[in-house]
Motif scaffolding. Structure first.
Motif, PDB file in Angstrom:
ATOM      1  N   LEU A  23       0.823  -1.205   0.000  1.00  0.00           N
ATOM      2  CA  LEU A  23       0.000   0.000   0.000  1.00  0.00           C
ATOM      3  C   LEU A  23       0.864   1.264   0.000  1.00  0.00           C
ATOM      4  O   LEU A  23       0.431   2.316  -0.476  1.00  0.00           O
ATOM      5  CB  LEU A  23      -0.938   0.000   1.213  1.00  0.00           C
ATOM      6  N   GLY A  24       2.056   1.167   0.572  1.00  0.00           N
ATOM      7  CA  GLY A  24       3.014   2.257   0.469  1.00  0.00           C
ATOM      8  C   GLY A  24       2.639   3.530   1.197  1.00  0.00           C
ATOM      9  O   GLY A  24       3.042   4.622   0.778  1.00  0.00           O
ATOM     10  N   LEU A  25       1.907   3.422   2.297  1.00  0.00           N
ATOM     11  CA  LEU A  25       1.538   4.620   3.054  1.00  0.00           C
ATOM     12  C   LEU A  25       2.636   4.972   4.050  1.00  0.00           C
ATOM     13  O   LEU A  25       3.282   4.095   4.619  1.00  0.00           O
ATOM     14  CB  LEU A  25       0.219   4.382   3.801  1.00  0.00           C
ATOM     15  N   SER A  26       2.816   6.238   4.274  1.00  0.00           N
ATOM     16  CA  SER A  26       3.811   6.693   5.252  1.00  0.00           C
ATOM     17  C   SER A  26       3.275   6.462   6.659  1.00  0.00           C
ATOM     18  O   SER A  26       2.065   6.277   6.859  1.00  0.00           O
ATOM     19  CB  SER A  26       4.086   8.189   5.055  1.00  0.00           C
ATOM     20  N   PRO A  27       4.148   6.459   7.684  1.00  0.00           N
ATOM     21  CA  PRO A  27       3.670   6.320   9.068  1.00  0.00           C
ATOM     22  C   PRO A  27       2.615   7.364   9.430  1.00  0.00           C
ATOM     23  O   PRO A  27       1.661   7.059  10.147  1.00  0.00           O
ATOM     24  CB  PRO A  27       4.945   6.489   9.893  1.00  0.00           C
ATOM     25  N   GLU A  28       2.773   8.574   8.927  1.00  0.00           N
ATOM     26  CA  GLU A  28       1.786   9.622   9.207  1.00  0.00           C
ATOM     27  C   GLU A  28       0.443   9.291   8.560  1.00  0.00           C
ATOM     28  O   GLU A  28      -0.620   9.503   9.167  1.00  0.00           O
ATOM     29  CB  GLU A  28       2.298  10.967   8.698  1.00  0.00           C
ATOM     30  N   ASP A  29       0.491   8.752   7.332  1.00  0.00           N
ATOM     31  CA  ASP A  29      -0.755   8.370   6.654  1.00  0.00           C
ATOM     32  C   ASP A  29      -1.458   7.246   7.402  1.00  0.00           C
ATOM     33  O   ASP A  29      -2.689   7.258   7.550  1.00  0.00           O
ATOM     34  CB  ASP A  29      -0.462   7.933   5.216  1.00  0.00           C
ATOM     35  N   TRP A  30      -0.674   6.273   7.866  1.00  0.00           N
ATOM     36  CA  TRP A  30      -1.277   5.168   8.616  1.00  0.00           C
ATOM     37  C   TRP A  30      -1.923   5.684   9.897  1.00  0.00           C
ATOM     38  O   TRP A  30      -3.017   5.257  10.269  1.00  0.00           O
ATOM     39  CB  TRP A  30      -0.215   4.106   8.960  1.00  0.00           C
ATOM     40  N   GLN A  31      -1.259   6.580  10.576  1.00  0.00           N
ATOM     41  CA  GLN A  31      -1.802   7.132  11.814  1.00  0.00           C
ATOM     42  C   GLN A  31      -3.130   7.829  11.549  1.00  0.00           C
ATOM     43  O   GLN A  31      -4.088   7.687  12.321  1.00  0.00           O
ATOM     44  CB  GLN A  31      -0.806   8.102  12.442  1.00  0.00           C
ATOM     45  N   LEU A  32      -3.190   8.569  10.438  1.00  0.00           N
ATOM     46  CA  LEU A  32      -4.421   9.270  10.092  1.00  0.00           C
ATOM     47  C   LEU A  32      -5.536   8.286   9.753  1.00  0.00           C
ATOM     48  O   LEU A  32      -6.686   8.458  10.187  1.00  0.00           O
ATOM     49  CB  LEU A  32      -4.165  10.196   8.902  1.00  0.00           C
ATOM     50  N   GLU A  33      -5.214   7.226   8.992  1.00  0.00           N
ATOM     51  CA  GLU A  33      -6.221   6.224   8.647  1.00  0.00           C
ATOM     52  C   GLU A  33      -6.784   5.556   9.902  1.00  0.00           C
ATOM     53  O   GLU A  33      -8.000   5.385  10.037  1.00  0.00           O
ATOM     54  CB  GLU A  33      -5.620   5.155   7.726  1.00  0.00           C
ATOM     55  N   HIS A  34      -5.898   5.173  10.822  1.00  0.00           N
ATOM     56  CA  HIS A  34      -6.351   4.497  12.041  1.00  0.00           C
ATOM     57  C   HIS A  34      -7.203   5.431  12.887  1.00  0.00           C
ATOM     58  O   HIS A  34      -8.205   5.011  13.481  1.00  0.00           O
ATOM     59  CB  HIS A  34      -5.149   3.998  12.843  1.00  0.00           C
ATOM     60  N   TRP A  35      -6.834   6.680  12.971  1.00  0.00           N
ATOM     61  CA  TRP A  35      -7.597   7.630  13.772  1.00  0.00           C
ATOM     62  C   TRP A  35      -9.006   7.812  13.210  1.00  0.00           C
ATOM     63  O   TRP A  35      -9.982   7.932  13.959  1.00  0.00           O
ATOM     64  CB  TRP A  35      -6.858   8.970  13.800  1.00  0.00           C
ATOM     65  N   ARG A  36      -9.122   7.797  11.899  1.00  0.00           N
ATOM     66  CA  ARG A  36     -10.433   8.006  11.280  1.00  0.00           C
ATOM     67  C   ARG A  36     -11.287   6.746  11.275  1.00  0.00           C
ATOM     68  O   ARG A  36     -12.506   6.815  11.471  1.00  0.00           O
ATOM     69  CB  ARG A  36     -10.250   8.486   9.835  1.00  0.00           C
TER      70      ARG A  36
END
Length: 285
Positions: A23-36
């Protein structure tokens, strides 16, 4: 007591490393996905609410949590519907999110999808099926109850950007959810000062594994809670009101259990009356 199985499809955020890499998401992107998309606080509250102290001692209702992030696979397709451009309603079922909450497309080949579902969603379904099989041995009717949450303010990616949002939503399907359960849930939430709404954000939101859908002894309902009832949405931490939320959910679980028992008694009584009225056909001699 009759049987309630509680399933939590969106409380965990695990992602198998091979999928995370593709999926190639950055750690910041993953954090945002999990939060939402995920809400671990709800799991804590529901596990507290699932404990029932009755005359015969304590009972812990089965709570089955999907262990993966919906970015891997969405077991009921509820978040996938929020991220889809397709405006049509579909019955709850496994889905791959069409894109991330930031708009990045997610696509897999049919073979990949089959493999992902087989290793994530199907084991989750099997746990629900096993719990249902165990309860059906002792209960004439059981309820599979799906619990999820949503933000008190709509996210940018959501299609249904209604505001103000209800504090709790009850999802039902005519065939799978008795009207008595829907009315009881709505009346109870109102009595406890939670503002409820029926079938928002999804209509027909009663979730069941395919193998249980046609079982006349299995019923289903979905409840969605606004996160600000129990969580500080900026920090992700539980508020003091979380204890009250657990008590309210426990009360609703217990009342729904009683209603299920009443429905089962009516069904059994009707069956006995039908047997008594059936004529006895004598064989010709």
């Amino acid at each position: 007591m009759t049987g309630i199985i509680i399933n939590l499809p969106y409380t965990a955020a695990a992602v198998p490393p091979p999928l995370a890499k593709r999926l190639g998401l950055s750690p910041e992107d993953w954090q945002l996905e999990h939060w939402r998309l995920t809400d671990p606080c709800l799991a804590q509250i529901v596990r507290e609410a699932a404990v029932y102290e009755g005359r015969d001692g304590g009972i812990i209702r089965p709570v089955i949590a999907y262990p993966f992030s919906p970015v891997v696979a969405d077991p009921w397709g509820l978040w996938a519907a929020e991220l889809s451009e397709d405006q049509e309603e579909h019955p709850p079922g496994p889905a791959i999110l069409p894109r991330t909450t930031a708009g990045r497309a997610i696509s897999w080949t049919d073979k990949d999808r089959e493999l992902i579902f087989g290793r994530t969603v199907e084991p989750f379904y099997r746990k629900i099926e096993e719990a249902a099989g165990a309860l059906l041995g002792a209960s004439p009717i059981i309820l599979v109850l799906t619990l999820r949450s949503y933000g008190s303010n709509p996210f940018n990616f959501e299609k249904r950007r209604k505001y103000p949002r209800p504090q709790v939503a009850v999802g039902s399907t005519p065939v799978l959810t008795p009207d008595g359960l829907v009315n009881l849930a709505g009346d109870t939430f109102r009595a406890l000062r939670w503002w409820p709404e029926l079938n928002w954000p999804h209509s027909g939101g009663a979730c069941l594994p395919p193998s249980l859908t046609g079982n006349p002894r299995v019923r289903s309902m979905t409840r969605s809670l606004s996160r600000n009832l129990y969580m500080d949405e900026r920090s992700g931490r539980l508020k003091e009101t979380s204890e009250s939320a657990a008590r309210i959910l426990r009360t609703v679980f217990n009342l729904v259990d009683q209603e299920l028992g009443r429905v089962a008694e009516v069904r059994i009584s009707r069956g006995l009356r039908t047997q008594k009225k059936s004529p006895i056909i004598k064989a010709n001699r």
